[in-house]
Scaffold this active site. Structure first.
Site, PDB file in Angstrom:
ATOM      1  N   PRO A 167       0.829  -1.205   0.000  1.00  0.00           N
ATOM      2  CA  PRO A 167       0.000   0.000   0.000  1.00  0.00           C
ATOM      3  C   PRO A 167       0.863   1.255   0.000  1.00  0.00           C
ATOM      4  CG  PRO A 167       0.079  -0.924   2.193  1.00  0.00           C
ATOM      5  CD  PRO A 167       0.846  -1.858   1.326  1.00  0.00           C
ATOM      6  N   CYS A 168       0.369   2.291  -0.651  1.00  0.00           N
ATOM      7  CA  CYS A 168       1.088   3.557  -0.722  1.00  0.00           C
ATOM      8  C   CYS A 168       0.620   4.457   0.417  1.00  0.00           C
ATOM      9  CB  CYS A 168       0.843   4.208  -2.081  1.00  0.00           C
ATOM     10  SG  CYS A 168       1.738   5.746  -2.328  1.00  0.00           S
TER      11      CYS A 168
END
Length: 322
Positions: A89-90
């Site tokens: 995930p960013c």
């Protein structure tokens, strides 16, 4: 004596048990180590992600909580801020150590990811396909998210089934307690070779010989109760149906070599086919009416023209023509 990171993770585990958050569960994968966790995150209610359950893997090292853990989605959702290849995930404080703070807990990490699902950040998105679809065709993005939620539920159901199979129960014997795996009755059962061969031969689509008998159908023929239960037909009528189907199957697969076609019938079929082709492709010819009596006596008009032309040609002067 345990390390500082180990004691911090023990504290995180106790806090999660005492103060659980909605839609978030997490626990270590092994009892003898707290440095690798598996968490499940549910989509928030009243969002398109509602109903989704996504597995997240977290790996810590001895430098926790000076640096954040490594976080990867095990069930990767279709999202602009989640890498489809790695499942990462960013999240800014997970990617940039300078933004990370020691006050961030394991629960705060999982809550941030849970909120990220419903609130994507389109700037510098790692999944450009998801970002483009969300901007250009929001309805298509919504449908893909719904499919993603359904897929996560199927994955969760499969994992729960494996977990149930892995559970053990303890039976008391003379030698003490013995662990015995729990299996669901009807899911696994022993089958004899004869029963397996009969079933396989009955459902197989290929036969060694054209006249090979089907053991399943033979069993039905020999048992009127089975025949009535499965087909609801009298035995004689059932045999007629079976014989007809077998003949049709043999004619399609092997050809009909048992009887020669009648020569006269074959010729009639060919003539009938030719007549049909004539009607379709050959234009219809109009029959001229018979000449009247007056025309028969006088003759056709063009005959007089021919006679005049012959007479005029005979009277031409050759010298003048030269």
């Amino acid at each position: 004596m345990h390390s500082r990171a180990h004691m911090l993770l023990e504290k995180e585990y106790l806090l999660l048990q005492k103060q659980p958050a909605w839609g978030i569960e997490a626990e270590p994968l092994r009892d003898d180590s707290l440095f690798e966790w598996m968490a499940t995150i549910k989509g928030l209610k009243d969002t398109i992600w509602e109903g989704g359950v996504f597995a997240v893997n977290l790996k810590f090292d001895e430098n926790f909580n000076n640096i954040p853990p490594s976080v990867r989605f095990h069930t990767v959702p279709f999202h602009p801020n989640i890498d489809m290849n790695t499942g990462q995930p960013c999240v800014d404080f997970l990617d940039d150590y300078s933004i990370w703070k020691e006050s961030y807990s394991l629960l705060s990490i999982l809550l941030a990811i849970q909120c990220l699902l419903s609130n994507p950040v389109l700037k510098n998105a790692v999944n450009q396909d998801a970002c483009s679809i969300l901007l250009e065709t929001p309805d298509l993005y919504r449908q893909m998210v719904v499919d993603c939620v359904s897929a996560s539920q199927r994955v969760l159901a499969g994992e729960n089934l494996q977990a149930d199979d892995a559970k053990v129960r303890f039976d008391k014997t003379e030698d003490g307690l013995v662990d015995k795996p729990i299996t669901s009755q009807g899911r696994l059962a022993k089958v004899s070779f004869d029963e397996y061969l009969t079933t396989w031969s009955g459902i197989a689509t290929s036969k060694a010989q054209a006249n090979m008998k089907n053991p399943l159908l033979e069993a039905i023929k020999n048992n009127p109760k089975m025949q009535t239960a499965h087909f609801g037909l009298p035995l004689e009528e059932l045999q007629q149906h079976m014989k007809k189907q077998l003949q049709e199957h043999n004619s399609l697969m092997y050809g009909n070599f048992t009887s020669k076609p009648d020569k006269k019938d074959s010729q009639d079929k060919k003539l009938d086919h030719i007549n049909k082709m004539r009607k379709i492709y050959l234009p219809s010819r109009k029959i001229a009416p018979p000449p009247s009596t007056a025309q028969s006596e006088i003759g056709d008009p063009w005959e007089k023209d021919v006679d005049d032309l012959v007479e005029w040609t005979a009277n031409l002067d050759e010298e003048e023509l030269e």
